[in-house]
Design a protein around this motif. Structure first.
Motif, short mmCIF file in Angstrom:
data_model
loop_
_atom_site.label_atom_id
_atom_site.label_comp_id
_atom_site.label_asym_id
_atom_site.label_seq_id
_atom_site.Cartn_x
_atom_site.Cartn_y
_atom_site.Cartn_z
N ILE A 269 53.92 -26.75 -25.51
CA ILE A 269 54.20 -27.36 -24.20
C ILE A 269 53.36 -26.73 -23.10
CG2 ILE A 269 55.99 -27.65 -22.44
CD1 ILE A 269 58.03 -27.73 -24.75
N ASP A 270 53.30 -25.40 -23.09
CA ASP A 270 52.77 -24.71 -21.91
C ASP A 270 51.71 -23.67 -22.24
OD1 ASP A 270 52.85 -24.48 -19.09
OD2 ASP A 270 54.01 -22.63 -19.25
N GLY A 271 51.34 -23.53 -23.52
CA GLY A 271 50.32 -22.56 -23.88
C GLY A 271 50.81 -21.14 -23.95
N ARG A 272 52.09 -20.92 -23.74
CA ARG A 272 52.67 -19.58 -23.79
C ARG A 272 54.14 -19.71 -24.14
NH1 ARG A 272 54.94 -18.17 -18.38
NH2 ARG A 272 55.04 -20.13 -17.24
N ALA A 273 54.79 -18.60 -24.42
CA ALA A 273 56.19 -18.61 -24.83
C ALA A 273 57.00 -17.64 -23.99
CB ALA A 273 56.32 -18.27 -26.32
N PRO A 274 57.42 -18.05 -22.79
CA PRO A 274 58.14 -17.15 -21.90
C PRO A 274 59.60 -16.97 -22.29
CG PRO A 274 57.88 -19.27 -20.86
CD PRO A 274 57.15 -19.36 -22.16
N LYS B 270 52.23 -8.60 -30.60
CA LYS B 270 51.91 -10.03 -30.76
C LYS B 270 52.72 -10.86 -29.77
CE LYS B 270 52.10 -13.80 -34.16
NZ LYS B 270 52.49 -14.19 -35.54
N TRP B 271 54.01 -10.56 -29.64
CA TRP B 271 54.86 -11.31 -28.72
C TRP B 271 54.35 -11.19 -27.28
CZ3 TRP B 271 59.95 -8.95 -30.97
CH2 TRP B 271 60.29 -9.64 -32.14
N LEU B 272 53.98 -10.01 -26.89
CA LEU B 272 53.49 -9.83 -25.53
C LEU B 272 52.25 -10.68 -25.28
CD1 LEU B 272 53.96 -5.96 -25.11
CD2 LEU B 272 55.31 -7.77 -24.03
N ARG B 273 51.38 -10.79 -26.26
CA ARG B 273 50.19 -11.64 -26.10
C ARG B 273 50.57 -13.11 -26.00
NH1 ARG B 273 48.20 -8.07 -30.20
NH2 ARG B 273 48.57 -9.68 -31.80
N LEU C 172 55.94 -13.50 -24.31
CA LEU C 172 57.30 -13.00 -24.28
C LEU C 172 57.37 -11.74 -23.44
CD1 LEU C 172 56.97 -14.60 -27.13
CD2 LEU C 172 59.14 -13.50 -27.69
N SER C 173 58.58 -11.36 -23.03
CA SER C 173 58.77 -10.09 -22.33
C SER C 173 59.86 -9.30 -23.02
CB SER C 173 59.13 -10.33 -20.86
OG SER C 173 60.39 -10.96 -20.74
N ILE C 174 59.69 -7.99 -23.04
CA ILE C 174 60.63 -7.07 -23.70
C ILE C 174 61.42 -6.36 -22.60
CG2 ILE C 174 60.87 -5.22 -25.38
CD1 ILE C 174 59.56 -7.77 -26.47
N GLU C 175 62.70 -6.71 -22.48
CA GLU C 175 63.53 -6.25 -21.38
C GLU C 175 64.64 -5.31 -21.87
OE1 GLU C 175 62.25 -6.86 -18.63
OE2 GLU C 175 61.14 -8.74 -18.84
N VAL C 176 65.45 -4.80 -20.94
CA VAL C 176 66.32 -3.65 -21.19
C VAL C 176 67.76 -4.07 -21.48
CG1 VAL C 176 67.25 -1.53 -20.15
CG2 VAL C 176 64.86 -2.20 -19.74
N ASN D 77 53.53 -3.41 -21.80
CA ASN D 77 54.85 -3.91 -21.42
C ASN D 77 55.33 -3.23 -20.15
OD1 ASN D 77 57.24 -5.53 -21.99
ND2 ASN D 77 58.29 -3.59 -22.35
N LYS D 78 55.91 -4.01 -19.25
CA LYS D 78 56.51 -3.47 -18.03
C LYS D 78 57.84 -4.17 -17.82
CE LYS D 78 56.28 -0.75 -14.43
NZ LYS D 78 56.27 0.72 -14.61
N PRO D 79 58.93 -3.62 -18.39
CA PRO D 79 60.22 -4.28 -18.24
C PRO D 79 60.65 -4.36 -16.78
CG PRO D 79 60.50 -2.06 -19.11
CD PRO D 79 59.03 -2.34 -19.12
#
Length: 303
Positions: free
Chosen positions: A113-118, A135-138, A141-145, A180-182
């Motif tokens: 849909i959007d070229g990325r996976a937020p 891989k997910w960050l590329r 996706l975001s890795i949160e707390v 990564n910057k949560p």
């Protein structure tokens, strides 16, 4: 619209929702709301003083409601033609391979849909050199707390030191992942126990970790959509039998011995799916009902 409001709006859009400007932006939002009569529309109790902006200093995360002024998406998102934002989030991660198996179809669909996976993964602990995480960050996706050990509730047994270690330790761990910057946090059991509290915001969230890291967003307050909001379509908000569609998902607390109702799940807001500030430094993005836990609680293991 008066020239003064025009100037404030211009300054509002100049500021970014970031660590550097969250306090300024919260103050500015309050000024704009005041100039539009927010002090009379707010659902909170009347203020004792004459300053209608004092609620911005408060750590109460439950003060908004249907009558509170709305910070709608076009006002804050900063992207042309975006009318609404839906944040896809999953929590509790420790084993990345299981999350890859479950999330991969969603990731690929979003990329189409959007070229990325937020997608946000609220994470307990993960190796900082995990290749799946890289891989997910590329992929967007975001890795949160989500705390290190998932205590329910976080402030259980009056052990504030353990709560701080769990919370800040997870922030510092996830900041150690390259790239990564949560920025966001979700409270363990926020959808099943009354675990979200004002003390968490005043004494933990709005302070940096021992390593100097901190967050800008919380997503631990559960928003219940009800028929009290007259703008919502009736067929969306009510079941076929005319009962509230979403309220049934909330857990009902009872005394384990007497089986007497204790009032149920109370750390919620109603009819306010918009970002708002808590204690000047936190942006609250409310969760939608039902969550995965709430759906399982009400319906069982149906899928």
């Amino acid at each position: 619209m008066s020239p003064s409001i025009h100037l404030l709006l211009a300054e509002f859009f100049r500021l970014q929702i970031s660590r550097r400007s969250a306090s300024q932006l919260a103050t500015l939002v309050g000024i704009l709301l005041l100039m539009h009569g927010a002090n009379t529309a707010c659902s909170a109790a009347p203020l004792a003083s004459g300053n209608a902006l004092t609620y911005l200093d408060d750590s109460d995360p439950f003060y908004v409601g249907a009558r509170f002024p709305k910070l709608i998406t076009p006002q804050w998102v900063g992207e042309k033609d975006v009318d609404a934002v839906v944040i896809l989030a999953i929590d509790d991660m420790t084993e990345s391979a299981r999350y890859e198996l479950m999330l991969r179809p969603l990731i690929e669909r979003l990329k189409t849909i959007d070229g990325r996976a937020p997608i946000s993964i609220m994470t307990r602990s993960v190796a900082t050199n995990n290749p799946l995480v890289a891989k997910w960050l590329r992929e967007g996706l975001s890795i949160e707390v989500h705390t290190l050990q998932h205590p329910c509730p976080l402030l259980a047994n009056g052990d504030f030191e353990a709560a701080a270690t769990n919370y800040y330790g997870c922030i510092d761990l996830l900041n150690g992942i390259p790239g990564n910057k949560p920025v966001a946090f979700r409270m363990p059991c926020c959808d099943s126990l009354n675990s979200t509290s004002p003390r968490f915001f005043s004494e933990l969230f709005n302070h940096p970790s021992p390593a100097g890291n901190f967050l800008s967003i919380d997503s631990s307050v559960i928003n219940l959509l009800t028929s009290d909001d007259s703008e919502l379509p009736r067929d969306v908000i009510l079941d076929a039998d005319g009962k509230e569609r979403f309220r049934k998902y909330f857990p009902k607390a009872t005394n384990a011995t007497t089986r007497v109702s204790l009032g149920g799940f109370g750390t919620t807001i109603e009819n306010y799916p918009y970002p708002y500030t808590v204690g000047r430094l936190c942006w609250e993005f409310p969760c939608a009902v039902p969550s995965d836990w709430e759906a399982f609680n009400a319906l069982g293991a149906t899928n």
